[in-house]
Design an enzyme around this catalytic site. Structure first.
Site, PDB file in Angstrom:
ATOM      1  N   HIS A 415       0.842  -1.190   0.000  1.00 43.12           N
ATOM      2  CA  HIS A 415       0.000   0.000   0.000  1.00 43.12           C
ATOM      3  C   HIS A 415       0.877   1.240   0.000  1.00 43.12           C
ATOM      4  O   HIS A 415       1.750   1.401   0.857  1.00 43.12           O
ATOM      5  CB  HIS A 415      -0.921   0.027   1.225  1.00 43.12           C
ATOM      6  CG  HIS A 415      -1.831   1.216   1.252  1.00 43.12           C
ATOM      7  ND1 HIS A 415      -1.861   2.133   2.283  1.00 43.12           N
ATOM      8  CD2 HIS A 415      -2.742   1.656   0.347  1.00 43.12           C
ATOM      9  CE1 HIS A 415      -2.764   3.071   2.018  1.00 43.12           C
ATOM     10  NE2 HIS A 415      -3.301   2.802   0.851  1.00 43.12           N
ATOM     11  N   HIS A 416       0.652   2.117  -0.989  1.00 42.49           N
ATOM     12  CA  HIS A 416       1.353   3.394  -1.090  1.00 42.49           C
ATOM     13  C   HIS A 416       0.328   4.520  -1.077  1.00 42.49           C
ATOM     14  O   HIS A 416      -0.319   4.788  -2.085  1.00 42.49           O
ATOM     15  CB  HIS A 416       2.154   3.493  -2.398  1.00 42.49           C
ATOM     16  CG  HIS A 416       3.349   2.604  -2.463  1.00 42.49           C
ATOM     17  ND1 HIS A 416       4.006   2.328  -3.657  1.00 42.49           N
ATOM     18  CD2 HIS A 416       4.028   1.939  -1.499  1.00 42.49           C
ATOM     19  CE1 HIS A 416       5.027   1.530  -3.407  1.00 42.49           C
ATOM     20  NE2 HIS A 416       5.063   1.275  -2.107  1.00 42.49           N
ATOM     21  N   HIS A 485      -6.061   4.279  -6.493  1.00 38.98           N
ATOM     22  CA  HIS A 485      -7.250   4.879  -5.902  1.00 38.98           C
ATOM     23  C   HIS A 485      -7.125   6.405  -5.933  1.00 38.98           C
ATOM     24  O   HIS A 485      -6.036   6.951  -5.823  1.00 38.98           O
ATOM     25  CB  HIS A 485      -7.431   4.403  -4.466  1.00 38.98           C
ATOM     26  CG  HIS A 485      -8.008   3.026  -4.368  1.00 38.98           C
ATOM     27  ND1 HIS A 485      -9.045   2.712  -3.519  1.00 38.98           N
ATOM     28  CD2 HIS A 485      -7.709   1.882  -5.030  1.00 38.98           C
ATOM     29  CE1 HIS A 485      -9.355   1.435  -3.653  1.00 38.98           C
ATOM     30  NE2 HIS A 485      -8.536   0.899  -4.561  1.00 38.98           N
ATOM     31  N   GLU A 504      -9.894   2.677  -8.405  1.00 37.36           N
ATOM     32  CA  GLU A 504     -11.092   3.041  -7.639  1.00 37.36           C
ATOM     33  C   GLU A 504     -11.818   4.114  -8.442  1.00 37.36           C
ATOM     34  O   GLU A 504     -12.663   3.830  -9.268  1.00 37.36           O
ATOM     35  CB  GLU A 504     -10.717   3.546  -6.250  1.00 37.36           C
ATOM     36  CG  GLU A 504     -11.925   3.879  -5.396  1.00 37.36           C
ATOM     37  CD  GLU A 504     -11.549   4.670  -4.173  1.00 37.36           C
ATOM     38  OE1 GLU A 504     -12.170   4.460  -3.126  1.00 37.36           O
ATOM     39  OE2 GLU A 504     -10.641   5.532  -4.262  1.00 37.36           O
ATOM     40  N   GLU A 510     -16.246   1.860   0.604  1.00 38.01           N
ATOM     41  CA  GLU A 510     -15.862   2.600   1.806  1.00 38.01           C
ATOM     42  C   GLU A 510     -16.914   3.627   2.214  1.00 38.01           C
ATOM     43  O   GLU A 510     -17.086   3.911   3.408  1.00 38.01           O
ATOM     44  CB  GLU A 510     -14.511   3.281   1.598  1.00 38.01           C
ATOM     45  CG  GLU A 510     -14.501   4.344   0.516  1.00 38.01           C
ATOM     46  CD  GLU A 510     -13.117   4.901   0.252  1.00 38.01           C
ATOM     47  OE1 GLU A 510     -12.163   4.454   0.921  1.00 38.01           O
ATOM     48  OE2 GLU A 510     -12.974   5.768  -0.625  1.00 38.01           O
TER      49      GLU A 510
END
Length: 705
Positions: A415-416, A485, A504, A510
């Site tokens: 994850h970045h 995203h 995304e 979410e």
């Protein structure tokens, strides 16, 4: 096996001998496009479908900055070229094993009389729609130029029903509004909801892909394809004459695009059919992109994953390691001297629990967010050096987790989060990607939450669009798959760079933890956002009452459990997450079986039912298998879905396992009410199944040996 037949015909005379009107038909003859020059030399086109007008006469051209003469009028036709193209290509992953690319083409070479500048408008007409773009060949009189605004028009024939979100330079994370075109301005303010970064430009501005339906039953979709080195296009409506005009995203000083010939714009697309299923099945957007640019694609593989994410989105856990620090300076802050907050989710013990669950149930990978230093003050601080993407918190041992996951046959997903600081990300990108290679991470979820740095830039401006493309191409150098995203919405780039395995760029799951989405949201997304490429929607929520995870969060997931299962089929993506907590799946293991079974790569996809905002039913055949999966998602009103299984192979018997809404299912009060039944079926079988509001069903169909 590919088949290719190309026929070209060129008309080349002195300008006054070339007719000012040209006609192009689709291969099946249903669509007709007419191009002409107005008296003042203004390029104009119109489009009809089965003799019904779809786009009334609409002008084309670009307004230039700091230039006495824009590319809007005073043109004559220098020459025209026509061609027919028919080819079949094989995607690395996708809804179909092979994709046919069949169109007729017309290229209009225009010369501006006063300036001697050359501009080409290239039209491609497919059976399901039109694509056209501006091209600027190498020439002495047009080399460097700045776009003040693109003036492409889409003149509507009537006051259509539209499914739209507000035009915004920074986000697509809105619920869709259904209204007449003339009602957009009246409903605009109500359609705008809070987001981490947003800026609207007009009360009649909307985003693409824009889905519409006419009073006489035509479905029309406006979008763009192959957005490369250009600004993202929005549409601004003149409500008086119902004409949409392109509106490009500006940069920090208001410019819309910096061009150097030879160059070209993205394709502007108009899809049209009298059957909504044709819009969903269309591959026009992909076909308007260049073929795959990656020679060896063997490392690009669809991924089904779980992750330490939903519990943080709901507020049950946190990304940050400690609550003691008012600010963080990387390389200066010493985390060994602070007290952990005990809610940090990305810790060794919890991550191993997710790895165990993934291994037990056959998932490919585990995503971990909040593993790296800097989350204490990452958001909203206009902070340049926010993350370094390689330094873990004290409670997350990268090597230990890597070894543990490897021993369980599970990959880790990186994850970045950039916090919008794209310069910082580019500064660290090579090191971060090499870190992934060194530690066994094959895919990355990148994020661009918040306002963009450099300050004043927008998520969808040319410079930032180029950054997203740079990240994809740089990742390919390291054989890394990208799931971006908050980036610009996709436009079929995944054909050229299939390591862009997900995006995304829309209102995802979410938001169900941020107050909820409209019950029919997932019946609109495939007609809009997914037109340009797959979405990492993160489905699979089984516990709809968010207060059970976080007593301070009263949000509710507006969906039944059966609807959540169906999303794995209706929301196409080669990247699918089972987003809920392992303990929630363990409560409903019989329903969880569908998520375990459902494929994520396909040989064939058949859209059985479709009506935007109301329902979608899809059947897909698993790649390299005789297994089929069917998904149905429903909108605001209860209905009975009647489908035929005539897509199954003749003479074969199958077992269908049906996961459906129970009769008393209610997305608000009884969302976990579902039934599971099995029955023998064949290609002669018919099914009639109940779908409650925000409900649906999912079916796995496997041959009987």
């Amino acid at each position: 096996m590919k088949s290719l037949f190309v026929l070209s015909f060129t008309v080349l005379f002195s300008a006054f001998n070339v007719a000012n009107s040209q006609t192009l038909q689709s291969p099946n003859g249903a669509l007709t496009m007419q191009f002409s020059l107005k008296n003042e030399g203004t390029p104009t086109y119109q489009l009809s479908y089965k003799n019904k007008a779809v786009i009334k006469p609409s002008t084309l051209g670009l307004e230039l900055k700091n230039d006495e003469k824009s590319l809007l009028n005073d043109f004559s036709i220098l020459k025209t070229e026509t061609a027919t193209f028919d080819d079949t290509w094989t995607p690395v992953w996708g809804e179909e094993k092979q994709i046919r690319n069949h169109y007729n083409e017309l290229a209009i070479h225009l010369k501006q009389n006063e300036t001697d500048r050359i501009m080409v408008i290239r039209f491609r007409l497919f059976n399901e729609g039109l694509g056209f773009r501006y091209e600027f060949p190498q020439q002495e009189n047009l080399v460097y130029f700045i776009i003040k605004e693109e003036k492409t028009q889409f003149a509507m024939t009537n006051n259509h029903t539209a499914f739209w979100i507000p035009g915004d330079y920074d986000t697509q994370e809105y619920d869709y509004t259904e209204s007449k075109l003339s009602e957009i301005s009246d409903k605009f303010d109500a359609a705008v909801t809070d987001n981490a970064s947003q800026e609207q430009f007009s009360k009649t501005g909307v985003q693409t892909a824009l889905m519409m339906k006419t009073a006489d039953g035509l479905y029309i979709n406006l979008h763009e394809a192959a957005l490369i080195n250009y600004s993202c296009m929005h549409l601004n409506l003149n409500e008086e004459n119902l004409i949409f005009e392109s509106h490009l995203t500006p940069d920090a000083i208001g410019d819309k695009g910096y061009m150097q010939a030879p160059c070209k714009s993205p394709w502007r697309t108009v899809m049209v059919s009298d059957d909504a299923r044709d819009i969903l099945a269309s591959k026009l957007t992909l076909n308007l992109n260049d073929p795959c640019a990656i020679e060896d694609t063997s490392w690009i593989k669809p991924v089904k994953y779980i992750g330490v994410w939903w519990e943080m989105i709901t507020g049950k856990s946190s990304w940050a390691y400690t609550d003691e620090l008012p600010s963080v300076q990387l390389g200066v802050t010493d985390y060994s001297k602070v007290t952990p907050n005990k809610t940090h989710a990305a810790n060794n013990t919890k991550v191993k629990r997710y790895i165990d669950f993934a291994s037990e149930h056959g998932f490919d990978a585990v995503l971990v967010e909040g593993w790296n230093e800097g989350w204490e003050d990452w958001f909203g601080k206009s902070k340049d050096y926010v993350f370094d993407f390689v330094t873990p918190y004290p409670d997350f041992d990268v090597q230990e987790i890597h070894n543990y996951a490897k021993s369980k046959g599970v990959k880790m997903m990186m994850h970045h989060e950039t916090s919008g600081s794209v310069r910082n990300y580019e500064r660290h990108m090579d090191k971060a990607y090499q870190f992934m290679n060194d530690n066994g991470y094959e895919s990355v979820k990148s994020g661009y939450v918040g306002n963009i740095l450099p300050r004043g830039e927008h998520h969808y401006s040319q410079w930032i669009v180029n950054h997203y493309q740079y990240a994809i191409e740089k990742a390919a150098d390291y054989k890394i798959m990208v799931n971006a995203h908050e980036a610009v919405r996709p436009t079929g780039i995944s054909r050229t760079y299939p390591n862009l395995i997900g995006n995304e760029s829309a209102r995802g799951t979410e938001f169900q933890a941020f107050g909820g989405s409209k019950p029919n949201h997932v019946t609109i997304l495939p007609f809009t956002r997914l037109i340009g490429g797959p979405m990492d929607y993160t489905p699979g929520i089984f516990e709809m009452d968010i207060s059970k995870l976080n007593p301070n969060n009263n949000s509710h997931v507006n969906s039944t459990l059966a609807n959540q299962l169906a999303l794995y089929v209706t929301m196409y993506s080669p990247l699918q997450m089972a987003a809920d907590l392992p303990e929630h799946y363990e409560q409903f293991m019989d329903a969880f079986q569908f998520i375990k079974d459902v494929a994520i790569d396909w040989d064939e996809s058949i859209y059985l039912e479709a009506e935007p905002g109301h329902y979608i039913t899809v059947a897909r055949k698993e790649k390299g298998s005789d297994n089929w999966f069917v998904g149905n998602v429903n909108g605001n009103h209860q209905r009975t879905s009647n489908i035929k299984l005539d897509f199954l192979e003749k003479g074969k018997k199958y077992t269908a396992t049906i996961y459906a809404d129970a009769k008393d299912a209610d997305y608000k009060t009884n969302p976990q009410a579902y039934t599971i039944s099995t029955k023998k079926v064949s290609n002669k079988s018919k099914l009639s199944l109940l779908s409650v509001p925000a409900g649906g069903y999912a079916i796995s169909i496997k041959p009987i040996n």
